[in-house]
Design a protein around this motif. Structure first.
Motif, PDB file in Angstrom:
ATOM      1  N   SER A  88       0.657   0.455 -10.307  1.00  0.00           N
ATOM      2  CA  SER A  88      -0.709  -0.027 -10.473  1.00  0.00           C
ATOM      3  C   SER A  88      -1.308  -0.412  -9.119  1.00  0.00           C
ATOM      4  N   ASP A  89      -2.598  -0.700  -9.134  1.00  0.00           N
ATOM      5  CA  ASP A  89      -3.241  -1.209  -7.922  1.00  0.00           C
ATOM      6  C   ASP A  89      -2.610  -2.528  -7.492  1.00  0.00           C
ATOM      7  N   ALA A  90      -2.231  -3.346  -8.469  1.00  0.00           N
ATOM      8  CA  ALA A  90      -1.581  -4.619  -8.145  1.00  0.00           C
ATOM      9  C   ALA A  90      -0.230  -4.386  -7.480  1.00  0.00           C
ATOM     10  N   ASP A  91       0.514  -3.376  -7.932  1.00  0.00           N
ATOM     11  CA  ASP A  91       1.792  -3.035  -7.297  1.00  0.00           C
ATOM     12  C   ASP A  91       1.571  -2.603  -5.852  1.00  0.00           C
ATOM     13  N   TRP A  92       0.533  -1.776  -5.645  1.00  0.00           N
ATOM     14  CA  TRP A  92       0.184  -1.342  -4.285  1.00  0.00           C
ATOM     15  C   TRP A  92      -0.108  -2.548  -3.400  1.00  0.00           C
ATOM     16  N   ASP A  93      -0.955  -3.428  -3.867  1.00  0.00           N
ATOM     17  CA  ASP A  93      -1.336  -4.591  -3.071  1.00  0.00           C
ATOM     18  C   ASP A  93      -0.116  -5.452  -2.734  1.00  0.00           C
ATOM     19  N   LEU A  94       0.781  -5.599  -3.688  1.00  0.00           N
ATOM     20  CA  LEU A  94       1.967  -6.428  -3.464  1.00  0.00           C
ATOM     21  C   LEU A  94       2.904  -5.815  -2.434  1.00  0.00           C
ATOM     22  N   VAL A  95       3.295  -4.561  -2.659  1.00  0.00           N
ATOM     23  CA  VAL A  95       4.300  -3.929  -1.794  1.00  0.00           C
ATOM     24  C   VAL A  95       3.730  -3.600  -0.421  1.00  0.00           C
ATOM     25  N   ILE A  96       2.585  -2.959  -0.397  1.00  0.00           N
ATOM     26  CA  ILE A  96       1.992  -2.595   0.890  1.00  0.00           C
ATOM     27  C   ILE A  96       1.538  -3.849   1.643  1.00  0.00           C
ATOM     28  N   GLY A  97       1.071  -4.843   0.902  1.00  0.00           N
ATOM     29  CA  GLY A  97       0.655  -6.092   1.539  1.00  0.00           C
ATOM     30  C   GLY A  97       1.788  -6.778   2.276  1.00  0.00           C
ATOM     31  N   ALA A  98       2.940  -6.866   1.638  1.00  0.00           N
ATOM     32  CA  ALA A  98       4.077  -7.547   2.272  1.00  0.00           C
ATOM     33  C   ALA A  98       4.802  -6.643   3.262  1.00  0.00           C
ATOM     34  N   ASN A  99       5.140  -5.435   2.833  1.00  0.00           N
ATOM     35  CA  ASN A  99       6.035  -4.589   3.617  1.00  0.00           C
ATOM     36  C   ASN A  99       5.351  -3.878   4.776  1.00  0.00           C
ATOM     37  N   CYS A 100       4.064  -3.560   4.609  1.00  0.00           N
ATOM     38  CA  CYS A 100       3.333  -2.865   5.680  1.00  0.00           C
ATOM     39  C   CYS A 100       2.396  -3.815   6.420  1.00  0.00           C
ATOM     40  N   ARG A 101       1.440  -4.353   5.694  1.00  0.00           N
ATOM     41  CA  ARG A 101       0.480  -5.224   6.352  1.00  0.00           C
ATOM     42  C   ARG A 101       1.150  -6.457   6.932  1.00  0.00           C
ATOM     43  N   GLY A 102       2.166  -6.968   6.243  1.00  0.00           N
ATOM     44  CA  GLY A 102       2.863  -8.147   6.744  1.00  0.00           C
ATOM     45  C   GLY A 102       3.517  -7.903   8.096  1.00  0.00           C
ATOM     46  N   VAL A 103       4.191  -6.762   8.228  1.00  0.00           N
ATOM     47  CA  VAL A 103       4.821  -6.426   9.514  1.00  0.00           C
ATOM     48  C   VAL A 103       3.758  -6.216  10.581  1.00  0.00           C
TER      49      VAL A 103
END
Length: 244
Positions: A88-103
């Motif tokens: 879902s969009d929420a899954d995208w926001d969670l994973v990409i938010g932490a794993n990509c944007r976070g780094v």
């Protein structure tokens, strides 16, 4: 005491690989500030900051408050066990938010604070090189981490070295969640063990030992590299050695 006099900032330091890195750095003489969502976990050594790495303004504020460091470890990450069509969009926001944007957030904010000769260690994954089933967003996010690692090494040397550790199957909650996807988790785990030449899964301390080396002056000529620590699993052919 290979890290004596060095100051480190470790994201996702609450448990698992992050906590093992915090403890290993302290044992080697570094001072350590760890961060994660929520309050400090019980009995965690070193200092703690509550931080959501997907929030760029919060990361900038943390970097300003922390000041000069020698080592940045980007370990914070999440996993969602779904295919592309299930995500879902929420899954995208969670994973990409932490794993990509976070780094990205942490590297952008902390690189100006890293003293000459410093080291950035990003926790990638073998999943950024080969795709685990039903882990689409996670696999993609780790590929991003690997690419960003190379770019930082190229763009910000010689002041900063940047490398990634790519763990294989490590005994954490994420490993168990992966096996839970199988129709027969017990059989899946047995098969997975047979695919490891060392005949065991990794432990968080196995990754922490590599992190200590990369953070130390001993790794002064290592940058822009992806170090796979997986017990030899990805070195083997697809044939299961357990049947021979």
């Amino acid at each position: 005491m290979r890290l004596a006099g060095k100051r480190a900032f470790v994201t996702g330091g609450r448990q698992g690989i992050g906590r093992a890195i915090v403890e290993a750095f302290l044992a080697e003489g570094a001072s350590v500030i760890a961060c994660g969502r929520g309050e400090a976990p019980d009995a965690l050594p070193g200092d703690w900051r509550s931080l959501d790495v997907s929030d760029p303004k919060a990361v900038e504020q943390a970097a300003s408050a922390v000041g000069a460091i020698d080592i940045l470890v980007n370990n914070a990450g999440v996993q969602v066990e779904k295919t592309v069509t299930e995500s879902s969009d929420a899954d995208w926001d969670l994973v990409i938010g932490a794993n990509c944007r976070g780094v990205f957030n942490c590297c952008r904010a902390f690189i100006p604070n890293i003293r000459a000769g410093g080291s950035i260690i990003n926790i990638g994954s073998i999943s950024g090189k080969v795709a685990d089933p039903s882990m689409a967003l996670y696999n993609a996010s780790k590929s991003f981490v690997h690419g960003l690692t190379r770019s930082i090494a190229v763009d910000h040397g010689p002041n900063v070295r940047c490398n990634a550790i790519c763990p294989g199957w490590i005994n954490t909650g994420m490993l168990e969640a992966g096996f839970d996807l199988a129709s027969d988790p017990v059989a899946a785990k047995k098969d997975a063990l047979a695919r490891h030449p060392v005949r065991r899964f990794g432990e968080p301390k196995d990754i922490a030992r590599m992190a200590v080396w990369l953070a130390s002056d001993e790794a002064g000529f290592a940058t822009g590299q992806l170090f796979t620590i997986d017990g030899g699993m990805t070195a083997a052919s697809p044939l299961n050695p357990g049947v021979f």
